[in-house]
Design an enzyme around this catalytic site. Structure first.
Site, PDB file in Angstrom:
ATOM      1  N   HIS A  67       0.838  -1.207   0.000  1.00  0.00           N
ATOM      2  CA  HIS A  67       0.000   0.000   0.000  1.00  0.00           C
ATOM      3  C   HIS A  67       0.873   1.257   0.000  1.00  0.00           C
ATOM      4  CE1 HIS A  67      -3.731   2.233   1.406  1.00  0.00           C
ATOM      5  NE2 HIS A  67      -2.767   3.106   1.671  1.00  0.00           N
ATOM      6  N   GLU A  68       1.860   1.293   0.901  1.00  0.00           N
ATOM      7  CA  GLU A  68       2.703   2.488   1.023  1.00  0.00           C
ATOM      8  C   GLU A  68       3.691   2.616  -0.148  1.00  0.00           C
ATOM      9  OE1 GLU A  68       2.027   4.743   3.087  1.00  0.00           O
ATOM     10  OE2 GLU A  68       0.582   3.574   4.232  1.00  0.00           O
ATOM     11  N   HIS A  71       2.017   4.328  -3.001  1.00  0.00           N
ATOM     12  CA  HIS A  71       1.996   5.786  -2.810  1.00  0.00           C
ATOM     13  C   HIS A  71       3.333   6.400  -3.222  1.00  0.00           C
ATOM     14  CE1 HIS A  71      -1.865   6.352  -0.966  1.00  0.00           C
ATOM     15  NE2 HIS A  71      -1.605   5.614   0.095  1.00  0.00           N
ATOM     16  N   ASP A 166      -6.212   8.413   3.177  1.00  0.00           N
ATOM     17  CA  ASP A 166      -6.145   8.676   1.746  1.00  0.00           C
ATOM     18  C   ASP A 166      -7.389   9.406   1.250  1.00  0.00           C
ATOM     19  OD1 ASP A 166      -3.685   7.403   1.596  1.00  0.00           O
ATOM     20  OD2 ASP A 166      -4.590   5.438   1.264  1.00  0.00           O
TER      21      ASP A 166
END
Length: 393
Positions: A67-68, A71, A166
């Protein structure tokens, strides 16, 4: 959030762990192995539940990392500098050194994380389906089903329109595109985050009073959301106040330096007592950076150890010192000042140390901005009456 253990790099992005990540791993393993898994599939030995719980915790951590990383990768593709990723107690944090330049870039960086979590959930769901049709071990099917569900839940939770989630970034991008005012968009997103945090705290207190589980966890998350959202609003207002300023507009030029081989006792007697500074870059004989010491760091050296302790032994190492260039926008430097050396940065011009930026330098710039002073290109400073003056020494 500062990393405790550095894991390396993934797709060029530095990744580390904060010690508190052990908390989420232990909570997951204990909760799953002692209650949830035995309730869903009773009759298996304790070691099987523990092994399954450990696998779930590790794969969930990998999901958070994915997930990170998504980003960070999209941020870099949109011209945003990324300092690194740290996994910790409440999930993960991708540390961005600069801000998105357009609402579209802000939106792309925000939505990729939840989309990645949904993708992880789909993969784990497919794995659970394959385990089912393959008539494999039931605990393996439960493992993948749990991970599928928790990743989808993570995506849905992150899309709540409140900073620092988010969804708060999506709200910021939408308001920014609608009103054309990034400060207003950031303030709206941050205030929504604070209200959401207070709601989580209230619900957590209610659950504790009624005897339901996880109430303390809700309170912890709520406090974190309120703290980060408030910090984001403050940072947005600070960025507006410092708009147009460059690093060399506020830096202290020609900082006092010392050699890293000098012992702490001599340095305190001959330098620290006669200089009015609290931070000193350490340079070797050829001018290479050896680190930076502050009075706070020197305070930690016992009096009996000062004669035989060199400055470099207690200094912030060069790799962790924030570096800047004279012409760099001050707002681009601010997000990096929270790392080592007590919020200070060293300013280099073509390989030569020319200045240092301290918290007091930034505070002075904010105070001048509040007096109606504006910075223009070339560091000419103009007050409200139009009379110009220079800020450089």
């Amino acid at each position: 959030m500062t990393e405790t253990v550095r894991l390396g790099r993934i797709l060029g992005v530095r990744v580390g762990l904060h010690w508190s990540v052990l908390g989420i791993v232990l909570l997951l393993v204990l909760g799953l192995s002692t209650t949830q898994l035995p309730d869903v599939l009773p009759g298996y030995p304790a070691w099987a539940y523990v092994l399954t719980a450990v696998a779930i915790a590790l794969l969930f951590a990998i999901s958070l990392l994915a997930h990170e990383v998504s980003h960070a990768v999209v941020a870099r593709r949109n011209g945003i500098e990324v300092d690194g990723i740290t996994l910790w107690l409440l999930g993960g944090v991708a540390r961005l050194r600069s801000e998105p330049r357009t609402p579209g870039a802000d939106l792309r960086v925000a939505v990729i994380g939840p989309l990645t979590s949904i993708g992880c959930g789909a993969l784990f769901g497919l794995a659970a389906f394959l385990v089912s049709i393959g008539d494999l071990h039931p605990l393996l099917r439960v493992l993948f089903l749990y991970l599928a569900g928790v990743n989808v839940l993570l995506a849905v939770f992150n899309m709540i329109p409140a900073a620092p989630l988010d969804g708060g970034r999506v709200l910021r991008a939408a308001v920014w595109a609608w009103r054309g005012d990034r400060l207003m968009a950031a303030v709206w997103s941050a205030r929504a985050g604070r209200w959401f945090g207070f709601l989580l705290i209230t619900l957590g207190l209610v659950r504790l009073l009624l005897g339901y589980g996880l109430g303390l966890w809700w309170i912890l998350i709520g406090l974190f959301v309120v703290h980060v959202a408030s910090a984001e609003e403050q940072r947005a207002r600070l960025g507006t106040a410092l708009s147009g300023m460059r690093v060399d507009d506020v830096m202290t030029p020609e900082p006092d330096t010392a050699h890293g081989d000098r012992n702490v006792s001599d340095f305190l007697r001959d330098v620290a007592l006669v200089r009015r500074h609290s931070a000193f870059p350490l340079l070797d004989d050829s001018g290479r950076l050896q680190g930076m010491v502050t009075l706070n760091r020197l305070r930690g050296v016992a009096p009996g150890e000062r004669e035989r302790t060199p400055l470099r032994a207690v200094a912030c190492p060069p790799a962790e010192i924030v570096l800047a260039e004279p012409g760099e926008p001050l707002t681009a430097l601010l997000p990096r000042l929270g790392s080592c050396a007590d919020g200070r940065a060293l300013v280099y011009d073509r390989g030569t140390l020319v200045g240092i930026v301290t918290p007091s330098d930034v505070s002075r710039a904010v105070a001048l901005s509040g007096l109606g002073v504006t910075w223009h290109e070339g560091a000419d400073v103009t007050n409200e009456t139009g009379n110009g003056y220079r800020t450089r020494h």
